[in-house]
Design a protein around this motif. Structure first.
Motif, mmCIF file in Angstrom:
data_model
loop_
_atom_site.group_PDB
_atom_site.id
_atom_site.type_symbol
_atom_site.label_atom_id
_atom_site.label_comp_id
_atom_site.label_asym_id
_atom_site.label_seq_id
_atom_site.Cartn_x
_atom_site.Cartn_y
_atom_site.Cartn_z
ATOM 1 N N LEU A 144 -15.650 7.542 1.129
ATOM 2 C CA LEU A 144 -14.470 7.562 2.009
ATOM 3 C C LEU A 144 -13.198 8.035 1.300
ATOM 4 N N ALA A 145 -13.182 7.929 -0.026
ATOM 5 C CA ALA A 145 -12.015 8.326 -0.820
ATOM 6 C C ALA A 145 -10.698 7.906 -0.171
ATOM 7 N N PRO A 146 -10.503 6.613 0.042
ATOM 8 C CA PRO A 146 -9.260 6.167 0.682
ATOM 9 C C PRO A 146 -8.048 6.408 -0.212
ATOM 10 N N LEU A 147 -6.891 6.686 0.406
ATOM 11 C CA LEU A 147 -5.653 6.816 -0.364
ATOM 12 C C LEU A 147 -5.109 5.441 -0.706
ATOM 13 N N ARG A 148 -5.309 4.537 0.243
ATOM 14 C CA ARG A 148 -4.806 3.186 0.053
ATOM 15 C C ARG A 148 -5.870 2.197 0.509
ATOM 16 N N TYR A 149 -5.980 1.084 -0.224
ATOM 17 C CA TYR A 149 -6.923 0.035 0.154
ATOM 18 C C TYR A 149 -6.141 -1.254 0.383
ATOM 19 N N VAL A 150 -6.196 -1.764 1.591
ATOM 20 C CA VAL A 150 -5.497 -3.000 1.939
ATOM 21 C C VAL A 150 -6.541 -4.078 2.175
ATOM 22 N N ALA A 151 -6.603 -5.058 1.271
ATOM 23 C CA ALA A 151 -7.590 -6.132 1.365
ATOM 24 C C ALA A 151 -6.924 -7.361 1.965
ATOM 25 N N VAL A 152 -7.468 -7.822 3.079
ATOM 26 C CA VAL A 152 -6.901 -8.995 3.758
ATOM 27 C C VAL A 152 -7.901 -10.135 3.666
ATOM 28 N N ASP A 153 -7.434 -11.295 3.295
ATOM 29 C CA ASP A 153 -8.316 -12.464 3.255
ATOM 30 C C ASP A 153 -7.488 -13.729 3.388
ATOM 31 N N ILE A 154 -8.131 -14.768 3.895
ATOM 32 C CA ILE A 154 -7.418 -16.040 4.058
ATOM 33 C C ILE A 154 -7.225 -16.709 2.701
ATOM 34 N N SER A 155 -8.141 -16.441 1.757
ATOM 35 C CA SER A 155 -8.041 -17.036 0.432
ATOM 36 C C SER A 155 -7.378 -16.048 -0.530
ATOM 37 N N VAL A 156 -6.057 -16.174 -0.691
ATOM 38 C CA VAL A 156 -5.304 -15.228 -1.521
ATOM 39 C C VAL A 156 -5.715 -15.309 -2.980
ATOM 40 N N ASP A 157 -5.986 -16.507 -3.450
ATOM 41 C CA ASP A 157 -6.316 -16.673 -4.864
ATOM 42 C C ASP A 157 -7.584 -15.917 -5.217
ATOM 43 N N TYR A 158 -8.547 -16.006 -4.338
ATOM 44 C CA TYR A 158 -9.810 -15.311 -4.536
ATOM 45 C C TYR A 158 -9.568 -13.804 -4.553
ATOM 46 N N LEU A 159 -8.683 -13.356 -3.656
ATOM 47 C CA LEU A 159 -8.346 -11.939 -3.535
ATOM 48 C C LEU A 159 -7.703 -11.408 -4.806
ATOM 49 N N ARG A 160 -6.875 -12.223 -5.417
ATOM 50 C CA ARG A 160 -6.174 -11.812 -6.639
ATOM 51 C C ARG A 160 -7.148 -11.393 -7.722
ATOM 52 N N GLN A 161 -8.182 -12.206 -7.926
ATOM 53 C CA GLN A 161 -9.184 -11.894 -8.958
ATOM 54 C C GLN A 161 -9.912 -10.605 -8.606
ATOM 55 N N ALA A 162 -10.426 -10.570 -7.376
ATOM 56 C CA ALA A 162 -11.264 -9.442 -6.962
ATOM 57 C C ALA A 162 -10.488 -8.127 -7.037
ATOM 58 N N ILE A 209 -6.384 4.680 -6.393
ATOM 59 C CA ILE A 209 -6.227 4.145 -5.035
ATOM 60 C C ILE A 209 -5.126 3.087 -5.050
ATOM 61 N N GLU A 210 -4.162 3.259 -4.157
ATOM 62 C CA GLU A 210 -3.093 2.263 -4.054
ATOM 63 C C GLU A 210 -3.667 1.000 -3.416
ATOM 64 N N MET A 211 -3.551 -0.131 -4.092
ATOM 65 C CA MET A 211 -4.173 -1.355 -3.551
ATOM 66 C C MET A 211 -3.156 -2.424 -3.216
ATOM 67 N N VAL A 212 -3.359 -3.027 -2.060
ATOM 68 C CA VAL A 212 -2.485 -4.090 -1.592
ATOM 69 C C VAL A 212 -3.357 -5.259 -1.141
ATOM 70 N N GLY A 213 -3.060 -6.448 -1.624
ATOM 71 C CA GLY A 213 -3.764 -7.650 -1.179
ATOM 72 C C GLY A 213 -2.886 -8.405 -0.199
ATOM 73 N N VAL A 214 -3.448 -8.787 0.921
ATOM 74 C CA VAL A 214 -2.671 -9.506 1.933
ATOM 75 C C VAL A 214 -3.348 -10.838 2.234
ATOM 76 N N GLY A 215 -2.626 -11.927 2.027
ATOM 77 C CA GLY A 215 -3.122 -13.246 2.407
ATOM 78 C C GLY A 215 -2.722 -13.500 3.841
ATOM 79 N N ALA A 216 -3.689 -13.579 4.724
ATOM 80 C CA ALA A 216 -3.359 -13.749 6.144
ATOM 81 C C ALA A 216 -4.475 -14.488 6.857
ATOM 82 N N ASP A 217 -4.114 -15.157 7.912
ATOM 83 C CA ASP A 217 -5.083 -15.820 8.776
ATOM 84 C C ASP A 217 -5.002 -15.111 10.114
ATOM 85 N N PHE A 218 -5.980 -14.252 10.387
ATOM 86 C CA PHE A 218 -5.913 -13.544 11.664
ATOM 87 C C PHE A 218 -6.859 -14.143 12.690
ATOM 88 N N SER A 219 -7.257 -15.422 12.459
ATOM 89 C CA SER A 219 -8.125 -16.061 13.455
ATOM 90 C C SER A 219 -7.359 -16.280 14.754
#
Ligand code: AVJ
Length: 332
Positions: free
Chosen positions: A116-134, A145-155
């Motif tokens: 897919l060769a994305p220009l930007r990767y936006v990772a969203v997860d409810i567990s921000v701490d877990y996201l930080r490591q990954a 690839i420009e990466m952004v981690g977003v802690g969010a609850d989209f339930s």
């Protein structure tokens, strides 16, 4: 881009050592969490939202589940994505913003980076701490690839911060996480995904399919009891968040396929009559009474296609494994 903040949410920006950026668009205050948990426990039947399954330990237990021989969804979806990544790229094009909803360890998205060769990767997860490591690790492997981690609850509602950027969006919702929603809520979620994707947006979504009970039930009640630990971990969370006095040894993990509703249900079943107590409440449970902790809906290929169209997606393409156990849909 404007995004509504739910009541009880704070806006907090956090910097980290890696070049990946992190944004947290929600932090529910303790009082709101306690209220939600208490309301669920007092319900008929008692229930706890599956979102509480994913603290640091719960996320690791879920990762372990995905390695179990009985739990076919993760590896089946991987087989489908590996086999058809090229087709997917041909349909959506390269260089998009890849938005990963419920990213977890980011492994699924990372496998798609090459095609897919994305220009930007936006990772969203409810567990921000877990996201930080990954994400920290992934960013160093893919500096381009420009990466952004977003802690969010989209339930409740699917909203993204301005950091998600513009550009053509490909939303990824893997793993059949859609199965946690009731079909009505799934439709609402798909409509929101369509609007968040914007004009020219696309959604790549994994969906677990209806299949015989003898395959479904062991996937949620494995011989090693990892899923039992994953479910029982909710009791630890009740104790930590609500100040509850639940004892792990008082409950059994129960997983059953409800054919009428086309869903796997997970419950915590009281082994004896007992009362759960917390600072301003109590819930009595009879012996054998259950706390409902998760639904995991299974769809037919046509049923899910219909849902996508109802949500306003006009073009859909789907791929399955050779046994038709799991499907990946691309909707535009
Ligand atoms: C992450 C919601 C897709 O429903 O299969 C796995 C969660 N629960 N084993 C699923 C889960 C028990 C999983 N989802």
């Amino acid at each position: 881009m404007e995004f509504p903040l739910r009541q009880g949410m704070l806006l907090a920006h956090t910097a980290v050592m890696t070049s990946a950026r992190f944004v947290q668009i929600y932090r529910e205050d303790g009082a709101a969490l306690r209220q939600e948990l208490a309301r669920g426990l007092m319900g008929e039947p008692a229930s706890v939202s599956p979102k509480f399954l994913y603290d640091a330990l719960g996320s690791r237990l879920f990762d372990a589940i995905t390695e179990l021989p009985e739990y076919y969804p993760t590896r089946t979806e991987r087989t489908i994505l590996d086999a058809h990544g090229g087709d997917i790229a041909a349909l959506v094009g390269r260089g998009r913003t890849l938005i990963d909803l419920g990213a977890g360890n980011c492994e699924k998205a990372a496998r798609l980076f090459d095609v897919l060769a994305p220009l930007r990767y936006v990772a969203v997860d409810i567990s921000v701490d877990y996201l930080r490591q990954a994400l920290g690790c992934l960013q160093s492997q893919h500096p381009g690839i420009e990466m952004v981690g977003v802690g969010a609850d989209f339930s409740v509602s699917l909203t993204l911060p301005p950091e998600a950027g513009r550009g053509e969006r490909l939303l990824l919702y893997p793993g059949s996480s859609i199965g946690n929603f009731t079909p009505d809520d799934a439709l609402r979620f798909l409509r929101q995904a369509r609007s968040v994707g914007g004009a020219g947006g696309a959604l790549l979504i994994g969906v677990d399919l209806v299949k015989p009970k003898p395959v479904l039930e062991p996937a949620y009640d494995d011989a090693l009891k990892v899923t039992a630990a994953f479910n029982l971990n909710l009791l630890r969370r009740l104790n930590a968040l609500l100040g509850c006095d639940a004892r792990i040894e008082d409950f059994d993990h129960v997983a059953l396929y409800n054919e009428g509703e086309s869903r796997i249900e997970m419950h915590l079943q009281a082994r004896r009559a007992l009362t759960l107590r917390w600072p301003d409440g109590a819930r009595a449970l009879a012996a054998g009474e259950r706390i409902h902790t998760e639904n995991s809906y299974k769809y037919t290929l046509d049923g899910f296609d219909r849902l996508l169209r109802q949500a306003g997606f006009a073009r859909t393409t789907r791929w399955t494994d050779e046994r038709d156990w799991f499907a990946v849909f691309l909707a535009a």
